[in-house]
Write a protein that holds these residues in place. Structure first.
Motif, PDB file in Angstrom:
ATOM      1  N   ALA A  16     -48.186 -37.101   5.521  1.00 28.99           N
ATOM      2  CA  ALA A  16     -48.766 -35.882   6.096  1.00 28.99           C
ATOM      3  C   ALA A  16     -49.733 -35.219   5.117  1.00 28.99           C
ATOM      4  O   ALA A  16     -50.752 -34.655   5.520  1.00 28.99           O
ATOM      5  CB  ALA A  16     -47.651 -34.912   6.479  1.00 28.99           C
ATOM      6  N   PRO A  31     -54.485 -35.508   7.662  1.00 28.02           N
ATOM      7  CA  PRO A  31     -54.234 -34.459   8.661  1.00 28.02           C
ATOM      8  C   PRO A  31     -53.872 -35.027  10.033  1.00 28.02           C
ATOM      9  O   PRO A  31     -53.094 -34.414  10.765  1.00 28.02           O
ATOM     10  CB  PRO A  31     -55.558 -33.695   8.727  1.00 28.02           C
ATOM     11  N   VAL A  32     -54.422 -36.186  10.371  1.00 32.54           N
ATOM     12  CA  VAL A  32     -54.120 -36.815  11.663  1.00 32.54           C
ATOM     13  C   VAL A  32     -52.651 -37.218  11.720  1.00 32.54           C
ATOM     14  O   VAL A  32     -51.953 -36.966  12.709  1.00 32.54           O
ATOM     15  CB  VAL A  32     -55.019 -38.044  11.897  1.00 32.54           C
ATOM     16  N   ASN A  53     -48.096 -29.368  20.280  1.00 30.57           N
ATOM     17  CA  ASN A  53     -48.775 -30.574  19.801  1.00 30.57           C
ATOM     18  C   ASN A  53     -49.852 -30.254  18.770  1.00 30.57           C
ATOM     19  O   ASN A  53     -50.748 -31.058  18.529  1.00 30.57           O
ATOM     20  CB  ASN A  53     -49.388 -31.345  20.981  1.00 30.57           C
ATOM     21  N   ARG A  54     -49.742 -29.055  18.179  1.00 30.14           N
ATOM     22  CA  ARG A  54     -50.769 -28.661  17.215  1.00 30.14           C
ATOM     23  C   ARG A  54     -50.259 -28.642  15.775  1.00 30.14           C
ATOM     24  O   ARG A  54     -50.918 -29.089  14.858  1.00 30.14           O
ATOM     25  CB  ARG A  54     -51.308 -27.265  17.577  1.00 30.14           C
ATOM     26  N   LYS A  55     -49.070 -28.113  15.586  1.00 29.76           N
ATOM     27  CA  LYS A  55     -48.593 -27.924  14.215  1.00 29.76           C
ATOM     28  C   LYS A  55     -47.079 -27.774  14.201  1.00 29.76           C
ATOM     29  O   LYS A  55     -46.439 -27.682  15.242  1.00 29.76           O
ATOM     30  CB  LYS A  55     -49.225 -26.667  13.607  1.00 29.76           C
ATOM     31  N   ARG A  59     -50.300 -35.964   9.849  1.00 30.55           N
ATOM     32  CA  ARG A  59     -49.519 -34.725   9.836  1.00 30.55           C
ATOM     33  C   ARG A  59     -49.380 -34.150  11.252  1.00 30.55           C
ATOM     34  O   ARG A  59     -48.298 -33.707  11.647  1.00 30.55           O
ATOM     35  CB  ARG A  59     -50.182 -33.703   8.915  1.00 30.55           C
ATOM     36  N   ASN A  60     -50.451 -34.177  12.011  1.00 25.49           N
ATOM     37  CA  ASN A  60     -50.422 -33.661  13.377  1.00 25.49           C
ATOM     38  C   ASN A  60     -49.470 -34.474  14.255  1.00 25.49           C
ATOM     39  O   ASN A  60     -48.689 -33.913  15.038  1.00 25.49           O
ATOM     40  CB  ASN A  60     -51.833 -33.676  13.977  1.00 25.49           C
ATOM     41  N   HIS A  61     -49.529 -35.822  14.097  1.00 27.83           N
ATOM     42  CA  HIS A  61     -48.630 -36.701  14.860  1.00 27.83           C
ATOM     43  C   HIS A  61     -47.163 -36.422  14.507  1.00 27.83           C
ATOM     44  O   HIS A  61     -46.299 -36.348  15.393  1.00 27.83           O
ATOM     45  CB  HIS A  61     -48.957 -38.167  14.582  1.00 27.83           C
ATOM     46  N   ASN A  65     -45.788 -33.675  13.214  1.00 24.86           N
ATOM     47  CA  ASN A  65     -45.358 -32.365  13.711  1.00 24.86           C
ATOM     48  C   ASN A  65     -45.124 -32.380  15.216  1.00 24.86           C
ATOM     49  O   ASN A  65     -44.128 -31.847  15.712  1.00 24.86           O
ATOM     50  CB  ASN A  65     -46.393 -31.297  13.359  1.00 24.86           C
ATOM     51  N   THR A  66     -46.055 -33.011  15.937  1.00 22.74           N
ATOM     52  CA  THR A  66     -45.928 -33.078  17.395  1.00 22.74           C
ATOM     53  C   THR A  66     -44.654 -33.798  17.798  1.00 22.74           C
ATOM     54  O   THR A  66     -43.893 -33.323  18.659  1.00 22.74           O
ATOM     55  CB  THR A  66     -47.143 -33.791  18.013  1.00 22.74           C
TER      56      THR A  66
END
Length: 536
Positions: free
Chosen positions: A359, A363-364, A317-319, A366-368, A370-371
């Motif tokens: 993304a 950054p928020v 859930n980070r990247k 992008r994180n969502h 990727n997760t």
């Protein structure tokens, strides 16, 4: 098989000898390794060679990883272990899937040929193996994941390698859980191998209780309803009303739970009688309040394995990682080739570009992204682990969509933090329906079979004769009702039942075991019902 008298005669003989040698650790391990090999040979014949091959490869790779001082060499070795294991698994399990998919995408006509069998026959100068088809060795998915965990745990520094190949072979092949799990993690089981055997009164009581519970789940709550109703409906869904098909799916949820958790209960019980602890594999999964919560309760040994050895390495859930983007690119490319129309060619690149732009801006976001990609990939691969067919990929994908959707829904739901029993009941009910009716892709024999099921449900519910179905198959539905009531009992009630069993005198336990045996074999049919997860 655990439901056959032959197995219990076998286990009784094994246990009598075990009781006389268990104090000598090396002899105990060698004995159980030999018995496990015999068990697997009786299950799978000459496929025992694949089990021995995996054992030899990972034993020596694991030891070399531990002794190596070079990080590059260690990485090469662990990647080699993973690749060898997955190549063997893919050869036996996915040869037809990949070949059929390739033929469909590129309009070719390639045929599967069993080169391993061909080479084996040539080496032996006899036709031991069939070359025109590849047969899946029983339990290969389970012991492959176990040997991978051994090499990876050593690489991560979580585990020291075993000194004896006999001890390692025992870890890989321990017969109670060999063919259908639970998947045993090296870091949790390997330390038990070098310890003296200790079977307390509590262990014995819990072990026998688990065995009896597992037999009831398998032979009554799974086999009985399958033989007398479910199999008839699923074999010819068009011959039954939509109502009967819906009830069959509800029954199937009980069947597959009773079947698989029944097996693992028996496996855990057998291991306890020999002083070994296997991981818990089910935690009342139909009490789950969301799809994600369900997968924390169902086939726990697989879902935690996928989390620790796939989801987290992909970035969790980070990247996102390079592997994340390569895998998603392959999947999307396959979808585009499979559908092959202008709309898909435009839609998928547009969505990808929109996701990349979003993304880049936030950054928020992008994180969502990727997760959720990692969640979807994990569930898609988890679906494919269950079977070499696109219907299993669809099933895994639907579960992934369920998990991702709920992650967003809970942020806006006004009832998410409510403790009211009606809210909780609704969550459990809705999750149960979602899990149950996505399982048509798990149970259906083919996409055509699934379509026939959908057709009956959509066009021929036949409510007028629904009561007749309930009356004509009333014994099945009473058993289903009893099974679900037993499942939804509070944990405290279940604990009290087990505690009461443990405190009862030995003669009472013997009588209870006899009663359970009589009931199970009264429900038994001459139609043998193998454990469902043997096919995986």
């Amino acid at each position: 098989m655990f439901t056959q008298v032959d197995f219990w005669l076998f286990f009784t003989g094994v246990y009598v000898i075990f009781a006389s040698i268990y104090k000598k650790i090396a002899l105990r391990n060698a004995y159980l390794f030999a018995i496990s090999l015999l068990f697997y040979y009786k299950t799978s014949g000459l496929f025992i060679g694949i089990l021995i091959f995996s054992t030899l490869v990972d034993f020596f790779i694991g030891r070399t990883i531990y002794n190596s001082k070079s990080n590059v060499k260690r990485k090469v070795l662990v990647v080699t272990s993973v690749c060898i294991n997955l190549l063997v698994l893919c050869y036996f399990k996915y040869a037809y899937f990949f070949t059929d998919s390739f033929n469909y995408l590129f309009h070719s006509d390639l045929k599967v040929f069993n080169w391993l069998a061909h080479w084996g026959n040539g080496f032996a100068s006899q036709s031991y193996f069939t070359v025109d088809k590849i047969i899946l060795p029983v339990g290969i998915s389970f012991y492959t994941f176990q040997t991978i965990s051994y090499s990876v745990d050593i690489y991560r520094g979580n585990l020291k390698p075993l000194k004896s190949i006999v001890d390692f072979g025992f870890f890989v092949s321990f017969f109670p859980q060999l063919v259908a799990g639970p998947i045993v993690r090296a870091e949790s089981f390997v330390p038990q191998i070098t310890k003296p055997t200790e079977v307390s009164v509590s262990d014995f009581n819990r072990g026998t209780f688990m065995i009896l519970k597992g037999l009831i789940k398998k032979m009554i709550f799974a086999d009985f309803i399958a033989m007398h109703f479910l199999d008839r409906v699923f074999d010819a869904p068009e011959m039954f009303s939509g109502f009967a098909n819906v009830m069959a799916m509800i029954g199937y949820s009980l069947q597959i739970y009773g079947d698989f958790s029944g097996y693992t209960d028996i496996a855990i019980g057998l291991a306890l009688l020999m002083g070994f602890e296997l991981p818990k594999n089910f935690d009342s999964p139909y009490k789950a309040t969301s799809a994600g919560n369900f997968w924390r309760r169902w086939h726990i040994s697989l879902s935690t394995w996928l989390r620790d050895y796939l989801y987290i390495p992909l970035g969790g859930n980070r990247k996102g990682t390079t592997a994340t983007y390569i895998i998603i690119a392959i999947i999307l490319g396959g979808v585009m080739l499979a559908f092959g129309n202008t709309f898909v060619y435009i839609m998928i690149p547009t969505l990808v570009l929109a996701a990349v732009a979003a993304a880049y801006v936030s950054p928020v976001i992008r994180n969502h992204i990727n997760t959720n990609i990692n969640v979807m990939l994990t569930m898609l691969i988890g679906g494919l682990w269950h079977g070499a067919s696109w219907k299993f990929v669809i099933w895994g994908g639907l579960n992934g969509v369920g998990i991702v959707t709920y992650k967003f829904w809970r942020k806006i739901s006004p009832y998410e933090n409510s403790k009211h029993w009606l809210v909780h009941a609704w969550k459990v009910f809705f999750t149960f329906l979602f899990i149950t009716f996505t399982r048509i892709y798990f149970r259906g024999e083919s996409m055509d079979h699934i379509q026939r099921w959908y057709h009956q449900v959509a066009n021929n519910m036949d409510w007028v004769h629904a009561w007749d179905i309930l009356v004509n198959y009333q014994m099945v539905f009473w058993v289903m009702l009893l099974g679900y009531i037993a499942h939804w009992l509070p944990y405290s009630t279940k604990d009290k039942i087990e505690e009461l069993y443990g405190k009862s005198p030995a003669p009472v336990k013997v009588v209870l075991a006899a009663v359970v045996g009589v009931i199970c074999y009264q429900a038994f049919s001459t139609d043998f019902q193998p454990f469902i997860y043997f096919q995986f």
